[in-house]
Design an enzyme around this catalytic site. Structure first.
Site, short mmCIF file in Angstrom:
data_model
loop_
_atom_site.label_atom_id
_atom_site.label_comp_id
_atom_site.label_asym_id
_atom_site.label_seq_id
_atom_site.Cartn_x
_atom_site.Cartn_y
_atom_site.Cartn_z
CB CYS A 114 -0.90 -0.01 1.23
SG CYS A 114 -1.83 1.51 1.47
CB CYS A 144 -3.05 5.44 6.12
SG CYS A 144 -4.25 4.32 6.91
CB CYS A 148 -3.38 -2.09 7.12
SG CYS A 148 -5.02 -1.74 6.49
CB CYS A 176 -7.95 2.85 0.77
SG CYS A 176 -7.83 1.49 1.95
CD GLN A 178 -19.41 -9.96 11.19
OE1 GLN A 178 -18.40 -9.26 11.20
NE2 GLN A 178 -19.74 -10.75 12.21
CD GLU A 209 -28.34 -5.79 18.12
OE1 GLU A 209 -27.90 -4.71 18.57
OE2 GLU A 209 -27.65 -6.82 18.02
CG ASN A 225 -21.90 -12.11 16.19
OD1 ASN A 225 -20.70 -12.12 16.39
ND2 ASN A 225 -22.45 -11.49 15.15
CB CYS A 285 -14.74 -9.72 16.73
SG CYS A 285 -15.48 -8.61 17.95
#
Length: 374
Positions: A3, A11, A14, A87, A211, A261, A306, A333
């Site tokens: 990148c 940036c 990542c 990006c 997601q 939820e 989740n 996650c």
């Protein structure tokens, strides 16, 4: 993946940029195994990976610069805009919208919000791409002052982006480091973006969570569905259900499925999806997952959770431990919070687990675990 923004230090989001993708996935699985600890009765399925670039279905672009020369990307340490329109995490169909949106900022005279001076109106542009190539666009504004101009020039934008289906304004008046506010103003007749996964239509409203990685999300739902179908429970709860991805995938004529939820917007999306699919034994309700479980008359045969990164927490973990629920499908996650929750419910042992590379080029991942009572 390489990148130019990362290499130029414009940036550094990542953190694993430049590392071989296969090495990234292997390290994520190794990390997850280490966090969960050695377990003789736990079977690890092969990790799931997809594209290492062009995988994000949602762009969260901070708007900086000026009306005539806006930047879409992030802010630097001084709060100034850094343009990231090129990006590589975004697919071509999403990246192609950025020059159009920058032109619209100028056309509609939308002054970018300047963090140091706390002045201006347009804070963020949030763009979501569906699997069918359709778009949802949200303008995050400080006030309603620019709404009339956005409405005036919206026909131009719809003509320039013919795949745009849903557009809205989100109001975020406070000077806070958050993405969006509570109030949403719809600008289009369509209120939901159709996200088609595994032959199932999920309706996504502007304030609903979905997601980030469509390809990996589809694999996540397929694996969870395979476990549920194998176990064939008569009743399922989907706690922290979002727009109902797990619940809708696990629907069956002989099964009662309930999704819970806190977000009313997400529940409205899930309810519409169930109605569209004619699923009469799937219902959704807005509420707190823990409060719902503690207040229920009887537990289901299987629970899907989740949760956000913090996990399900001590109270819900204790309830699951004592509830008599035979099996739990836990999508996490954050392996650290998953490990804490597992320690609080020792009678529910992880039997199968799979790491899914939901966020290439970063340290983050999803892990799906099947728990069974011993």
């Amino acid at each position: 993946m390489q990148c130019p923004y990362f290499d130029a230090y414009r940036c550094r989001s990542c953190t694993w940029m430049g590392r071989p993708h296969g090495e990234q996935v292997a390290d994520k699985e190794r990390h997850c195994r280490d966090v969960l600890g050695e377990r003789d009765d736990l079977t690890w399925l092969p990790p799931v990976s997809g594209r290492e670039s062009g995988y994000r279905n949602k762009a969260k672009m901070v708007v900086g610069g000026t009306v005539d020369q806006p930047t879409l990307g992030i802010l630097d340490a001084e709060g100034r805009g850094v343009d990231l329109e090129g990006c590589g995490l975004y697919p071509d169909d999403l990246g192609a919208t950025f020059p159009v949106l920058a032109a619209f900022v100028t056309r509609a005279n939308l002054t970018p919000y300047d963090v140091p001076s706390r002045s201006g109106e347009l804070k963020n542009l949030l763009v979501t791409l569906s699997p069918d190539g359709e778009l949802m666009l949200r303008f995050v504004l400080r006030s309603q002052e620019p709404v009339a101009r956005i409405r005036k020039h919206l026909p131009w934008l719809l003509d320039a982006l013919p795949s745009l289906r849903v557009a809205s304004v989100n109001l975020l008046p406070d000077h806070k480091a958050v993405l969006e506010g509570e109030r949403e103003i719809l600008l289009t007749a369509d209120e939901t973006l159709r996200m088609r996964l595994n032959g199932i239509d999920l309706h996504l409203r502007p304030q609903s969570f979905f997601q980030t990685n469509t390809q990996i999300a589809a694999a996540l739902y397929r694996q969870a569905t395979a476990w549920v179908e194998e176990l064939a429970p008569a009743s399922v709860w989907d706690l922290y259900c979002g727009v109902g991805g797990f619940a809708l995938h696990c629907a069956h004529p002989d099964r009662d499925v309930t999704g819970i939820e806190t977000s009313a917007e997400a529940i409205a999306s899930a309810t519409l999806s169930a109605a569209d699919a004619g699923l009469t034994r799937v219902r959704f309700a807005a509420g707190d997952a823990t409060a719902f479980a503690l207040g229920a008359a009887a537990p289901p045969e299987l629970v899907i959770v989740n949760p956000p990164r913090r996990g399900i927490g001590e109270e819900l973990s204790r309830w699951l431990e004592s509830s008599g629920v035979r099996r739990v499908v836990y999508s996490s996650c954050n392996a650290a919070s998953l490990a804490r929750d597992l320690a609080a419910m020792p009678s529910l042992r992880p039997r199968r687990a799979q790491v899914l590379d939901m966020f290439p080029q970063t340290t983050h991942y999803e892990v799906l675990t099947l728990l069974e009572r011993v």
